[in-house]
Design an enzyme around this catalytic site. Structure first.
Site, mmCIF file in Angstrom:
data_model
loop_
_atom_site.group_PDB
_atom_site.id
_atom_site.type_symbol
_atom_site.label_atom_id
_atom_site.label_comp_id
_atom_site.label_asym_id
_atom_site.label_seq_id
_atom_site.Cartn_x
_atom_site.Cartn_y
_atom_site.Cartn_z
ATOM 1 N N HIS A 176 -60.082 32.279 -18.474
ATOM 2 C CA HIS A 176 -58.655 32.554 -18.310
ATOM 3 C C HIS A 176 -58.104 33.228 -19.547
ATOM 4 C CE1 HIS A 176 -59.244 28.470 -19.845
ATOM 5 N NE2 HIS A 176 -58.143 28.632 -20.550
ATOM 6 N N HIS B 145 -54.576 33.371 -21.595
ATOM 7 C CA HIS B 145 -53.216 32.856 -21.776
ATOM 8 C C HIS B 145 -52.295 34.054 -22.013
ATOM 9 C CE1 HIS B 145 -54.292 28.544 -22.769
ATOM 10 N NE2 HIS B 145 -55.461 29.123 -22.997
HETATM 11 P P1 5GP Z 1 -57.894 26.416 -22.752
HETATM 12 O O1 5GP Z 1 -57.658 25.259 -23.678
HETATM 13 O O2 5GP Z 1 -59.167 26.215 -21.973
HETATM 14 O O3 5GP Z 1 -57.827 27.756 -23.408
HETATM 15 O O4 5GP Z 1 -56.664 26.411 -21.760
HETATM 16 C C1 5GP Z 1 -56.560 25.585 -20.671
HETATM 17 C C2 5GP Z 1 -55.091 25.531 -20.309
HETATM 18 O O5 5GP Z 1 -54.980 25.015 -18.997
HETATM 19 C C3 5GP Z 1 -54.261 24.630 -21.202
HETATM 20 O O6 5GP Z 1 -53.233 25.382 -21.838
HETATM 21 C C4 5GP Z 1 -53.710 23.578 -20.255
HETATM 22 O O7 5GP Z 1 -52.370 23.235 -20.544
HETATM 23 C C5 5GP Z 1 -53.823 24.240 -18.910
HETATM 24 N N1 5GP Z 1 -54.046 23.314 -17.819
HETATM 25 C C6 5GP Z 1 -54.919 22.271 -17.801
HETATM 26 N N2 5GP Z 1 -54.871 21.655 -16.604
HETATM 27 C C7 5GP Z 1 -53.979 22.343 -15.846
HETATM 28 C C8 5GP Z 1 -53.509 22.185 -14.506
HETATM 29 O O8 5GP Z 1 -53.929 21.294 -13.752
HETATM 30 N N3 5GP Z 1 -52.590 23.074 -14.064
HETATM 31 C C9 5GP Z 1 -52.107 24.078 -14.858
HETATM 32 N N4 5GP Z 1 -51.208 24.896 -14.328
HETATM 33 N N5 5GP Z 1 -52.527 24.259 -16.127
HETATM 34 C C10 5GP Z 1 -53.444 23.393 -16.613
#
Ligand code: 5GP
Ligand code: ZN
Length: 137
Positions: free
Chosen positions: A102, A104
């Site tokens: 993903h 951001h």
């Molecule tokens: P990462 O830390 O892998 O770069 O980002 C994962 C993101 O996913 C985090 O910013 C977290 O807040 C978001 N996230 C985790 N679980 C969920 C969810 O169930 N729904 C949504 N919309 N975002 C989520």
């Protein structure tokens, strides 16, 4: 379409987990992050399950980048953002917590609380050159 039954983002893509979706095309979905760093913080994912930056296919990466641009433009125009950061975390040590690729999309505002995660300081030129050698073709 490749999906992982354990993956929360695959569930969001499939509509099996609720999310505030804001944009969708053939290859990608964008939805709001539930823990927003700033107002409008969104995530853009490929519909096809892929773990991370190292595994995603180039055309999928391009599709996600294009959707991120759409979302970034909306943040500027509709939320009156002053700028946007795109962020990808690849690997646990790089803060990745959800292992479905993903981007951001983080709208930025004058006086928002976010800060650079490193302290800019001049590097040692020889060390930079040695490292460049390792990274060059
Ligand atoms: P990462 O830390 O892998 O770069 O980002 C994962 C993101 O996913 C985090 O910013 C977290 O807040 C978001 N996230 C985790 N679980 C969920 C969810 O169930 N729904 C949504 N919309 N975002 C989520
Ligand atoms: Zn997935």
């Amino acid at each position: 379409m490749t999906t992982d039954p354990e993956c929360i983002f695959c569930k969001i893509v499939a509509g099996d987990l609720p999310a505030e979706k804001i944009h969708e095309d053939d290859e990608t979905v964008a939805f709001m992050d539930v823990n927003p760093g700033t107002r409008g913080h969104a995530l853009v994912v490929p519909k096809k399950h892929t773990k991370d930056l190292l595994e995603i296919e180039p055309d999928q990466l391009a599709a996600v980048a294009q959707s991120a641009q759409v979302v970034a433009r909306r943040a500027m125009e509709r939320l009156d953002a002053d700028g946007v950061n795109l962020l990808n975390c690849c690997g646990e040590e790089a803060w990745q917590t959800v292992f479905h690729f993903h981007l951001h999309v983080v709208p930025r505002y004058v006086d928002d609380p976010l800060q650079l995660p490193w302290i800019p300081a001049p590097g040692e030129p020889d060390e930079i050159a040695r490292t460049a050698k390792l990274l060059r073709d």
